[in-house]
Design an enzyme around this catalytic site. Structure first.
Site, mmCIF file in Angstrom:
data_model
loop_
_atom_site.group_PDB
_atom_site.id
_atom_site.type_symbol
_atom_site.label_atom_id
_atom_site.label_comp_id
_atom_site.label_asym_id
_atom_site.label_seq_id
_atom_site.Cartn_x
_atom_site.Cartn_y
_atom_site.Cartn_z
ATOM 1 N N ASP A 1 0.801 -1.227 0.000
ATOM 2 C CA ASP A 1 0.000 0.000 0.000
ATOM 3 C C ASP A 1 0.838 1.284 0.000
ATOM 4 O OD1 ASP A 1 0.971 -0.347 2.569
ATOM 5 O OD2 ASP A 1 -0.981 -0.444 3.548
ATOM 6 N N HIS A 2 2.071 1.221 0.488
ATOM 7 C CA HIS A 2 2.890 2.436 0.595
ATOM 8 C C HIS A 2 3.645 2.748 -0.702
ATOM 9 C CE1 HIS A 2 2.169 1.855 4.868
ATOM 10 N NE2 HIS A 2 2.835 2.945 5.174
ATOM 11 N N ASP B 1 3.229 -1.667 11.450
ATOM 12 C CA ASP B 1 2.866 -0.287 11.135
ATOM 13 C C ASP B 1 2.221 0.295 12.381
ATOM 14 O OD1 ASP B 1 2.261 1.456 8.370
ATOM 15 O OD2 ASP B 1 0.955 1.918 10.070
ATOM 16 N N ARG C 1 -1.015 12.380 10.397
ATOM 17 C CA ARG C 1 0.282 12.965 10.778
ATOM 18 C C ARG C 1 0.593 14.183 9.930
ATOM 19 N NH1 ARG C 1 3.250 7.203 11.673
ATOM 20 N NH2 ARG C 1 2.498 6.995 13.800
ATOM 21 N N SER D 1 6.032 6.697 13.348
ATOM 22 C CA SER D 1 6.045 5.470 12.554
ATOM 23 C C SER D 1 6.824 4.340 13.220
ATOM 24 C CB SER D 1 6.678 5.798 11.201
ATOM 25 O OG SER D 1 7.419 4.713 10.704
ATOM 26 N N ARG E 1 8.724 2.272 11.646
ATOM 27 C CA ARG E 1 9.804 1.821 10.760
ATOM 28 C C ARG E 1 11.066 1.469 11.538
ATOM 29 N NH1 ARG E 1 9.652 7.763 8.084
ATOM 30 N NH2 ARG E 1 7.492 7.091 8.149
HETATM 31 C C1 MIC Z 1 3.519 6.082 8.644
HETATM 32 O O1 MIC Z 1 2.335 6.401 8.662
HETATM 33 O O2 MIC Z 1 4.428 6.787 9.121
HETATM 34 C C2 MIC Z 1 3.897 4.755 8.017
HETATM 35 C C3 MIC Z 1 4.634 5.040 6.776
HETATM 36 O O3 MIC Z 1 2.735 4.034 7.696
HETATM 37 C C4 MIC Z 1 4.738 3.990 9.030
HETATM 38 C C5 MIC Z 1 5.346 2.764 8.537
HETATM 39 C C6 MIC Z 1 6.566 2.980 7.691
HETATM 40 O O4 MIC Z 1 7.340 3.874 7.924
HETATM 41 O O5 MIC Z 1 6.731 2.157 6.782
HETATM 42 C C7 MIC Z 1 4.013 3.662 10.335
HETATM 43 O O6 MIC Z 1 3.042 4.299 10.669
HETATM 44 O O7 MIC Z 1 4.467 2.778 11.075
HETATM 45 FE FE1 SF4 Z 2 -0.345 4.752 5.051
HETATM 46 FE FE2 SF4 Z 2 0.795 5.308 7.398
HETATM 47 FE FE3 SF4 Z 2 -0.547 7.169 6.033
HETATM 48 FE FE4 SF4 Z 2 -1.867 5.196 7.140
HETATM 49 S S1 SF4 Z 2 -0.687 6.758 8.215
HETATM 50 S S2 SF4 Z 2 -2.177 5.995 5.079
HETATM 51 S S3 SF4 Z 2 -0.445 3.486 6.901
HETATM 52 S S4 SF4 Z 2 1.350 6.159 5.412
#
Ligand code: MIC
Ligand code: SF4
Length: 649
Positions: free
Chosen positions: A64-65, A119, A380, A538, A540
């Site tokens: 999805d990313h 995630d 975010r 996140s 990550r």
């Molecule tokens: C995000 O919303 O920051 C992400 C991208 O979904 C991350 C995961 C990632 O960095 O791959 C998260 O929320 O954990």
């Molecule tokens: Fe994707 Fe993270 Fe954004 Fe949700 S918050 S849409 S999982 S990048």
């Protein structure tokens, strides 16, 4: 003694430990899911552990990313994820099927179960009464390999909802923004928020999921709702009524604290740049120009929400200065909106309809222009996360966002002179799982395909008894993992390649970091100094793994965010804690620090003397590692530790 919902679920899944807050409890996990940006590392680590099959009842690998395919890298990762899922017995959700959390809620999440996801927004599943927790990739890999999940038992806080929302202009998003305003991004650390009270019945499962999703921004371990008639109704509409069980707290259940929210007093809210807790009522910002509006993401993508947005846009036009981008959360939502003509209504108004993916939320396209104002129904708004460093990103509900798109400025949606429908839940959602690939009957016959950008997982040398290293960076409070390792369409495709992605560590804050870290690697490596809530946001693990690759030995901070702290330990980096704020103030970037007898103190009272050789003084730091965490550090991290356990050495 009565039990709350969290205790009920934990008790049934407990393998060892106790339910006492702050102590470790080992849990059997029912479901594990990964997404592509964290998933490639997770699955490489799973392979490296060396078991032959996924060892949990359900595992799902989502894409999805990393959806923009501007070269071979993301597409190669998708093939790797599809073949590795098939090889080890996991489901695969194909690109286009939607954002993991939304699809999981629709098709797999179930009340009373425990789910882990790689995630931070995995708690979305709390909307259906599932205990859903975000973890680092390596934690997920070890659980998929058969290990229990060790959770530090959180404090359970009760959130009591009373009254009724003033729909359609006040929504679930405004509830969670109000909670963020009250509690801040640190307010949920070490806690699970359990919702209850008469106001719960007011909210549908997707609305509850908006609240539990964005509970991640409070720093909470998770958030959860009861499973009631509305949960049953949602599951029935998804063709999964048999997954329903009732789940509610006992009347005499005990909680570590409580918060009361009167829904009828909530008004449209908005988070200002650059933090999700920087919340004010929308009316206070009336008149601010808006350049971009983004509606969707894992926070606000339900069919009902999108329908209501479409009903507002129908027959109208987005303001001349505004770009309106819409990313529906799943193929189910997208298909249903299309069949009802709602997508046509959005297109008619001038919306740019994106595919079902994270998209602009993670800077994967849709970056605003220089200095532009972007208002998003996402979760975010950290500085630079949109892909544009000097953009001003605000967060608001989808319907509020849609009003801004029409007016071209921030305006209180209640008095903007528009009408919109509050869409009712459908009796039946479209159920077409043709983009979910089931594990094959003979998985061992599958060949895992790895493109040239997919590299081995680096492993750290076990910790020595002495750390002598330079303070490479002194950071302030609430540093996010986006600050440590940014996302965006250039850096995200490097998630499967640690040497390449490590070039970008702290690049948004200090473009010389990676070069400086490499320079001192031979001289013992580096130390990072942080303030409160270091590593929020996140999940990550690259934010630990890439600094580790660059030679970072330790982080000394005032406090750590839960997932990042685990990720540091998983990769053998010691999370030290300052004893006093003064010590934090005194230490400077560039100072050389020496910590002697690290292993001895780690085994003993976990108190360490740090000598600042540059400024010639000493101070004391501590660690608060439990038994298992100490073992992980001694072993050089979770991967070597688990490998040893699997091979019985
Ligand atoms: C995000 O919303 O920051 C992400 C991208 O979904 C991350 C995961 C990632 O960095 O791959 C998260 O929320 O954990
Ligand atoms: Fe994707 Fe993270 Fe954004 Fe949700 S918050 S849409 S999982 S990048």
């Amino acid at each position: 003694m009565g039990k709350n919902i969290v205790e009920k679920i934990v008790e049934v899944h407990k393998v060892y430990g106790s339910l006492k807050p702050g102590t470790p409890v080992g849990l059997n996990v029912d479901q594990v899911y990964t997404q592509d940006a964290t998933g490639t590392m997770t699955w490489l680590q799973f392979e490296a552990i060396g078991v032959d099959r996924v060892n949990v009842p359900l595992a799902v690998s989502y894409v999805d990313h990393n959806m923009i395919q501007s070269n071979h890298m993301n597409a190669d990762d998708h093939v790797f994820l599809q073949t590795v899922a098939a090889r080890y017995g996991a489901y695969f959700s194909r690109p286009g099927n939607g954002i993991s959390h939304q699809v999981h809620l629709e098709r797999f999440a179930a009340p009373g179960k425990i789910a882990l996801g790689t995630d931070s927004h995995t708690p979305t599943g709390g909307g259906i009464g599932m205990l859903a927790i975000g973890v680092g990739g390596l934690d997920a890999a070890t659980v998929m390999a058969g290990a229990p999940f060790e959770l530090t038992m959180p404090h359970v806080v009760r959130v009591t909802l009373q009254g009724t929302l003033a729909r359609p202009w006040v929504t679930a998003m405004d509830i969670i923004l109000e909670i963020l305003r009250r509690l801040t991004v640190k307010g949920g650390v070490g806690k699970i928020f359990e919702y209850g009270g008469p106001g719960v019945a007011e909210l549908s499962v997707p609305e509850r999921a908006t609240i539990t999703n964005m509970g991640a921004e409070l720093g909470a371990t998770s958030s959860i709702f009861p499973s009631d008639r509305r949960t049953r109704r949602f599951l029935k509409a998804q063709g999964r009524e048999s997954d329903w069980v009732e789940l509610r707290a006992d009347r005499d259940a005990r909680y570590a604290g409580s918060i009361d929210i009167d829904l009828s007093r909530i008004e449209p809210m908005i988070a200002r740049p650059h933090s999700p807790d920087n919340v004010v009522p929308v009316r206070e910002l009336a008149g601010t120009r808006v350049d971009q509006v983004c509606i969707g993401s894992c926070t606000n993508s339900s069919y009902e929400t999108m329908r209501s947005v479409a009903s507002l846009l129908k027959g109208r036009s987005v303001a001349r200065g505004v770009n309106l981008l819409v990313n529906p959360g799943s193929k189910q939502v997208y298909e249903m909106l299309s069949r009802k003509g709602a997508i046509a209504d959005m297109i008619g108004a001038g919306a740019r309809i994106l595919e079902s993916s994270c998209g602009p939320c993670i800077g994967m396209g849709g970056a605003p222009g220089t200095g532009q104002v972007s208002v998003r129904s996402y979760n975010r708004n950290f500085k630079g996360r949109s892909g544009t460093k000097d953009a001003f990103v605000y967060l608001a509900s989808p319907i509020t966002c849609a009003v801004f798109a029409l007016r071209g400025e921030i305006v209180d949606p209640r008095t903007a002179g528009f009408a919109a429908e509050a869409t009712r839940e459908p009796r039946r959602y479209v159920q077409n799982d043709n983009m979910i690939v089931k594990p094959p009957e003979h998985p061992s016959a599958v060949t895992v395909i790895k493109g040239p950008n997919i590299r081995e997982v680096p492993v750290k040398e076990p910790l020595g008894d002495r750390i002598e290293a330079d303070v490479l960076l002194k950071a302030s409070d609430n540093i996010t993992t986006d600050d440590i390792l940014p996302a965006g369409s250039t850096i995200l495709p490097l998630r499967s390649n640690i040497p390449a992605i490590s070039e970008y560590v702290f690049s948004a804050i200090d473009s010389t970091f990676s070069k400086r870290a490499k320079e001192v690697r031979e001289k013992g490596g580096g130390i990072i100094v942080g303030g409160e809530n270091y590593g929020q946001g996140s999940s990550r693990e690259h934010a630990a793994l890439a600094p580790m690759f660059l030679g970072v030995q330790a982080v000394i901070a005032k406090s750590f965010a839960r997932i990042h702290r685990s990720n540091l330990i998983n990769f053998g980096i010691v999370p030290f804690l300052f004893r006093s704020g003064e010590d934090y103030e005194k230490v400077k970037q560039g100072d050389r620090l020496v910590i002697e007898r690290v292993l001895e103190s780690l085994r003993g009272n976990q108190s360490y003397t740090v000598k600042n050789v540059t400024a010639d003084y000493s101070f004391v730091v501590s660690t608060n590692l439990n038994d298992r965490e100490r073992e992980l550090i001694f072993a050089g991290g979770l991967l070597p530790y688990t490998k040893r356990q699997v091979s019985g050495v």
